[in-house]
Design an enzyme around this catalytic site. Structure first.
Site, PDB file in Angstrom:
ATOM      1  N   TRP A  25      90.375  71.967 -22.672  1.00  0.00           N
ATOM      2  CA  TRP A  25      91.450  71.120 -22.141  1.00  0.00           C
ATOM      3  C   TRP A  25      91.298  70.889 -20.642  1.00  0.00           C
ATOM      4  CZ3 TRP A  25      92.480  75.771 -24.715  1.00  0.00           C
ATOM      5  CH2 TRP A  25      92.617  76.889 -23.904  1.00  0.00           C
ATOM      6  N   GLU A  42      99.136  73.431 -22.721  1.00  0.00           N
ATOM      7  CA  GLU A  42     100.192  74.289 -22.165  1.00  0.00           C
ATOM      8  C   GLU A  42     101.182  74.711 -23.250  1.00  0.00           C
ATOM      9  OE1 GLU A  42     100.355  75.853 -19.449  1.00  0.00           O
ATOM     10  OE2 GLU A  42      98.625  74.915 -18.501  1.00  0.00           O
ATOM     11  N   GLN A  47     102.698  81.894 -25.285  1.00  0.00           N
ATOM     12  CA  GLN A  47     102.635  83.020 -26.244  1.00  0.00           C
ATOM     13  C   GLN A  47     101.309  83.151 -26.982  1.00  0.00           C
ATOM     14  OE1 GLN A  47     105.537  84.669 -26.268  1.00  0.00           O
ATOM     15  NE2 GLN A  47     107.080  83.169 -25.751  1.00  0.00           N
ATOM     16  N   TYR A 125     108.228  76.547 -16.589  1.00  0.00           N
ATOM     17  CA  TYR A 125     106.817  76.845 -16.328  1.00  0.00           C
ATOM     18  C   TYR A 125     105.924  75.696 -16.797  1.00  0.00           C
ATOM     19  CZ  TYR A 125     102.095  78.214 -16.856  1.00  0.00           C
ATOM     20  OH  TYR A 125     100.727  78.173 -16.785  1.00  0.00           O
ATOM     21  N   ASP A 143     102.652  81.885 -13.802  1.00  0.00           N
ATOM     22  CA  ASP A 143     102.461  82.568 -15.089  1.00  0.00           C
ATOM     23  C   ASP A 143     102.165  84.045 -14.812  1.00  0.00           C
ATOM     24  OD1 ASP A 143      99.865  82.695 -14.203  1.00  0.00           O
ATOM     25  OD2 ASP A 143      98.973  81.797 -15.991  1.00  0.00           O
ATOM     26  N   CYS A 205      86.443  90.207  -5.060  1.00  0.00           N
ATOM     27  CA  CYS A 205      87.553  89.263  -4.899  1.00  0.00           C
ATOM     28  C   CYS A 205      87.428  88.490  -3.580  1.00  0.00           C
ATOM     29  CB  CYS A 205      88.867  90.035  -4.921  1.00  0.00           C
ATOM     30  SG  CYS A 205      90.301  88.960  -4.700  1.00  0.00           S
ATOM     31  N   CYS A 211      93.921  91.264   1.366  1.00  0.00           N
ATOM     32  CA  CYS A 211      94.885  91.631   0.322  1.00  0.00           C
ATOM     33  C   CYS A 211      95.639  92.905   0.728  1.00  0.00           C
ATOM     34  CB  CYS A 211      94.154  91.865  -1.001  1.00  0.00           C
ATOM     35  SG  CYS A 211      95.235  92.504  -2.292  1.00  0.00           S
TER      36      CYS A 211
HETATM   37 FE1  SF4 Z   1      91.857  90.650  -5.053  1.00  0.00          FE
HETATM   38 FE2  SF4 Z   1      93.900  92.009  -4.109  1.00  0.00          FE
HETATM   39 FE3  SF4 Z   1      93.683  91.525  -6.718  1.00  0.00          FE
HETATM   40 FE4  SF4 Z   1      92.048  93.262  -5.515  1.00  0.00          FE
HETATM   41  S1  SF4 Z   1      94.252  93.461  -5.766  1.00  0.00           S
HETATM   42  S2  SF4 Z   1      91.471  91.708  -7.015  1.00  0.00           S
HETATM   43  S3  SF4 Z   1      91.744  92.271  -3.557  1.00  0.00           S
HETATM   44  S4  SF4 Z   1      93.999  90.016  -5.096  1.00  0.00           S
END
Ligand code: SF4
Length: 359
Positions: A25, A42, A47, A125, A143, A205, A211
């Site tokens: 999609w 969507e 679910q 949503y 989500d 990440c 983060c």
């Molecule tokens: Fe990335 Fe933070 Fe998730 Fe770790 S906790 S994967 S650094 S967003």
């Protein structure tokens, strides 16, 4: 946080451009999304996981390639196509929505959330997801994946569901930072591929250097969720009635309520206790006919959102009786009918038990 929203967005978009998931999609990079396909996906994804939804999506779009085709389909064909996906009110709303968009909107889905919300089966949503993904508009998509990613990126320790408005605001800031549809899907993909519930892969990440949860080593504990009370278990009996030619008796459930309009094998209401055997052996109010019902060993278990169900299956034979509101089908044809998963389990249970009895 040391990073601006724009910097966060740039890191996210750079990651997404190389790691986006492919779905039937989802428009390819540079393609314009088709609102019909976005809407259909969507609704299916409410679910239902992406792997299961993909098979149904391909089947639906091969048979009904646009909203006019779906609107012109028989409701029964749509329910049959939906069988196995669960939450059958979705299929009924899907068909009703297709009719409205086809006949009252020239086949064009509305662009803004307020108008989308007026369509059957479209909640906040889904409306936001359609506006963002199909029309690239900044809409507040939130989500489970985005919720988790936002809670961790900003170390939001307030528990859900109370924290939702804050998380929605944080996600909207990123969605509103350019490329809204891609930003929403990027956060979904990041949550599904890297920032997973139990084992976030923070070293891979794109946000590892910004983060807050990673920095504080609390990623796995977020988002904070309320403890779920175990759902009650309901009991019921279901009747596998066969005719001399092997056909089995079915009936249609009421239009409203759980599994509304789907087919089922006749059965008792679901409650805290099973009816006693003498009551079972009589016809109304429980069994479709009076006969010598045999209890098959074992039970059929099924989990609904709010409760668990255990069905005891009774088998019986009757020679083509007149049964009000029922009809007969050969067991080999059950796959062509709108049988919900629960009733597919009943059929499999009955078939397995009969085989054992015969052996
Ligand atoms: Fe990335 Fe933070 Fe998730 Fe770790 S906790 S994967 S650094 S967003």
């Amino acid at each position: 946080m040391r990073y601006t929203t724009r910097q966060l967005s740039e890191l996210l978009m750079a990651w997404y451009d190389h790691n986006r998931r492919a779905f039937p999609w989802r428009a390819l990079q540079g393609e314009t999304p088709d609102p019909y396909r976005v809407w259909l996906s969507e609704i299916m994804l409410q679910q239902t996981g992406t792997a299961a939804a993909a098979a149904y999506f391909n089947k639906f779009t091969a048979r009904w390639p646009d909203v006019h085709a779906l609107a012109n389909a028989d409701l029964d064909a749509v329910l049959t196509g939906w069988a196995g996906l669960g939450y059958y009110a979705r299929a009924r709303n899907l068909h009703a929505c297709a009719k409205i968009v086809s006949t009252q909107m020239d086949g064009v889905f509305p662009r803004d959330c307020a108008a989308l919300l007026k369509l059957p089966g479209v909640g906040p949503y889904t409306a936001a997801a359609i506006a963002a993904i199909a029309y690239d508009l900044p809409a507040p998509v939130l989500d489970g994946n985005i919720e988790r990613v936002m809670a961790r990126l900003h170390a939001v320790t307030a528990p859900l569901p109370g924290a939702k408005p804050v998380l929605r605001g944080l996600s909207l800031a990123l969605i509103d930072c350019g490329r809204p549809g891609d930003a929403a899907q990027a956060m979904m993909d990041l949550g599904a591929l890297i920032c997973t519930p139990r084992a976030p892969d923070c070293p891979r990440c794109p946000w590892r250097s910004c983060c807050a949860a990673f920095e504080q080593n609390i990623a796995q504990s977020l988002p904070v969720k309320p403890r779920k009370a175990p759902g009650p278990t309901r009991l019921g009996a279901v009747f596998w009635l066969t005719r001399h030619d092997g056909a089995v008796l079915l009936r249609r459930r009421p239009e409203r309520g759980l599994l509304g309009g789907m087919l089922e094998f006749p059965g008792t209401p679901w409650g805290t206790e099973l009816p006693k055997t003498p009551e079972i052996n009589d016809a109304a109010p429980y069994a479709p006919v009076a006969c010598n019902w045999r209890e098959l060993p074992g039970v059929v278990r099924h989990v609904f959102t709010h409760f668990k169900l255990e069905l005891t299956v009774y088998a019986g034979e009757a020679d083509a009786p007149e049964v009000a509101d029922g009809f007969w089908a050969q067991p080999g044809r059950l796959g062509d009918l709108a049988l919900p998963s629960l009733m597919q389990k009943v059929a499999a249970h009955a078939a397995a038990s009969m085989k054992e009895t015969i052996v």
